[in-house]
Design an enzyme around this catalytic site. Structure first.
Site, PDB file in Angstrom:
ATOM      1  CG  HIS A 131      -2.287   0.737   0.931  1.00 52.39           C
ATOM      2  ND1 HIS A 131      -1.545   2.749   0.969  1.00 52.39           N
ATOM      3  CD2 HIS A 131      -2.749   0.749   1.084  1.00 52.39           C
ATOM      4  CE1 HIS A 131      -2.926   3.177   1.790  1.00 52.39           C
ATOM      5  NE2 HIS A 131      -3.898   2.391   2.080  1.00 52.39           N
ATOM      6  CG  ASP A 208       0.547  -2.457   6.239  1.00 55.58           C
ATOM      7  OD1 ASP A 208      -0.332  -2.880   6.565  1.00 55.58           O
ATOM      8  OD2 ASP A 208       0.303  -1.809   4.728  1.00 55.58           O
ATOM      9  CD  GLN A 211      -7.050  -4.675   3.844  1.00 50.53           C
ATOM     10  OE1 GLN A 211      -8.125  -5.252   3.759  1.00 50.53           O
ATOM     11  NE2 GLN A 211      -7.258  -3.445   3.671  1.00 50.53           N
ATOM     12  CE  LYS A 234      -6.893  -0.290   6.232  1.00 53.28           C
ATOM     13  NZ  LYS A 234      -8.042  -0.332   5.239  1.00 53.28           N
ATOM     14  CB  CYS A 372      -3.596   3.149  -1.851  1.00 54.75           C
ATOM     15  SG  CYS A 372      -4.782   4.994  -1.448  1.00 54.75           S
TER      16      CYS A 372
END
Ligand code: PLP
Length: 414
Positions: A131, A208, A211, A234, A372
């Site tokens: 991202h 990261d 998600q 999220k 993104c």
């Protein structure tokens, strides 16, 4: 109402849906179908009540006051930290830093650890499927310090080429920052292996988890990552709250980032001494209400059971993959063996934006564009995709509506 999917999952999907008031919205004359969960999930009544309840019964600034409300607000804020510590199995609550989101957490690491410990010629490894928020902070650091950014390539299915990654590693590698789960492809990356290999050459690793956190069990101690960043919005929680996990010794060695109240021990005009973890990295009044409601979001997900949720979402993914694949001229981008419930696709001769607009007219919310991840789109030679991403409240009936919606789009524009 009993849904077809109720008989598939051990979860009571109709009951879960009734927790999310927004799912009753009517959009363009049709009941909303919300398939933009990778961008942000909807929030259950329990989280909305926690937010309102905080403002109705608790609101005060934290850590500073001695009155009843200040102590109550501080206790609720710190209880949220401990709950999230448990959620990701961090060793200490001090290792859980509240941020404004994943982006904020990654910038914090680049601007503190990166600026303090990386120097000219050092190599930072990221991957093709990052991202922008896990690309740009490192590019900015490279620009400033003269570090070199290296990129792990992927195959056509959207999986990292691990052999290429291993070839890249050397004593020059000082930092590896990769996404746990790709937002554009759904690919689940082998992060434990990535971390182990990076540590073997002495590099630090950030994952990261934007998600991953709502779909996969996160155990930062088992992973042995140095940093892990995610966003609560999220994960059925409010916007404006993120978590940055860091190993205690690494965080202690880092200089602070933002200066201001709360992050100090003592201030004189000559010199300031800094507070201990985690406050050293939490300057100013934080997003207290949303942090407090984040605890409810984590508890909501854990009460459903992350494994049951993942099983159900995998079922939706398989169902949708089969259904969408049956549409002639539709191609799915991202077919990794290990993936979460995200389907990116494009349709021959039809622009993704037109697909998004025409589905919206039918009450169906999907995401279109580059997500993104412009360098990833460049890798596939496409400007963007249409993306449907599923959460625990979605159903096969809704996927059927997506399929008939897409058939309509094809009839109109194909
Ligand atoms: N990383 C990934 C993989 C994402 O999907 C996102 C958001 O979509 C981010 C980082 C940035 O998250 P936030 O906007 O909450 O900071």
């Amino acid at each position: 109402m009993l849904l077809e999917t109720d008989t598939i999952s051990q979860l009571d999907i109709a009951q879960i849906r009734s927790d999310f008031p927004i799912l009753n919205e009517v959009v363009n004359g049709k009941q909303l179908v919300y398939f933009d969960n990778a961008a942000t999930t909807q929030k259950p009544r329990q989280v909305l009540d926690a937010l309102a309840g905080y403002y109705e019964h608790t609101n005060a600034n934290i850590h500073r006051g001695i009155h009843h409300l200040a102590e109550k607000a501080t206790a609720e804020f710190e209880a949220s930290r401990r709950r999230i510590q448990k959620f990701m199995n961090a060793r200490l609550p001090e290792e859980v830093i509240f941020t404004y989101g994943t982006t904020d957490g990654i910038n914090l690491v680049a601007q503190t650890y990166g600026r303090a410990f990386l120097k000219e010629g050092d190599e930072i490894i990221i991957s093709t499927m990052e991202h922008h928020s896990n690309i740009v902070p490192w590019q900015m650091l490279c620009e400033e310090k003269g570090c070199v950014l290296r990129i792990i390539p992927i195959n056509d299915a959207g999986e990292l080429l691990m052999d290429e990654y291993e070839k890249m590693l050397s004593e020059k590698t000082k930092f590896v920052s990769v996404v746990h789960v790709s937002n554009a492809l759904g690919t689940i990356n082998p992060v434990a292996q990535i971390i182990e290999k990076a540590h073997a050459v002495g590099a630090k690793v950030l994952i990261d988890g934007a998600q991953a956190s709502s779909h996969i069990d996160i155990d930062v101690q088992a992973l042995d990552c140095d940093f892990y960043a995610f966003s609560l919005h999220k994960l059925y929680g409010p916007t404006g709250v993120g978590v940055l996990y860091g190993k205690e010794e690494v965080l202690n060695a880092m200089p602070p980032w933002r200066g201001g109240g709360e992050m100090i021990k003592e201030v004189t005009f000559e010199k300031t001494t800094f507070n201990e973890l985690p406050y050293k990295f939490e300057a100013g009044t934080p997003n207290i209400a949303d942090v407090v409601a984040s605890k409810t979001a984590v508890e909501y997900l854990e009460k459903l059971g992350k494994e049951a949720v993942a099983d159900y979402e995998n079922y939706l993914l398989e169902y949708a993959t089969d259904a969408l694949s049956s549409i002639e001229g539709l191609r799915i981008v991202g077919t990794a063996a290990e993936k979460i419930s995200v389907i990116s696709f494009f349709m021959d001769g039809i622009h993704h934006q037109d697909i998004g607009v025409l589905l919206d007219q039918q009450g169906i919310a999907i995401r279109t564009g580059h997500h993104c991840t412009q360098p990833l789109m460049q890798r596939f030679g496409i400007p963007g995709t249409s993306r449907a991403s599923f959460a625990v409240y979605n159903t096969t009936e809704e996927i059927d509506r997506l399929v008939s919606g897409l058939l309509k789009v094809k009839k109109m524009l194909g």
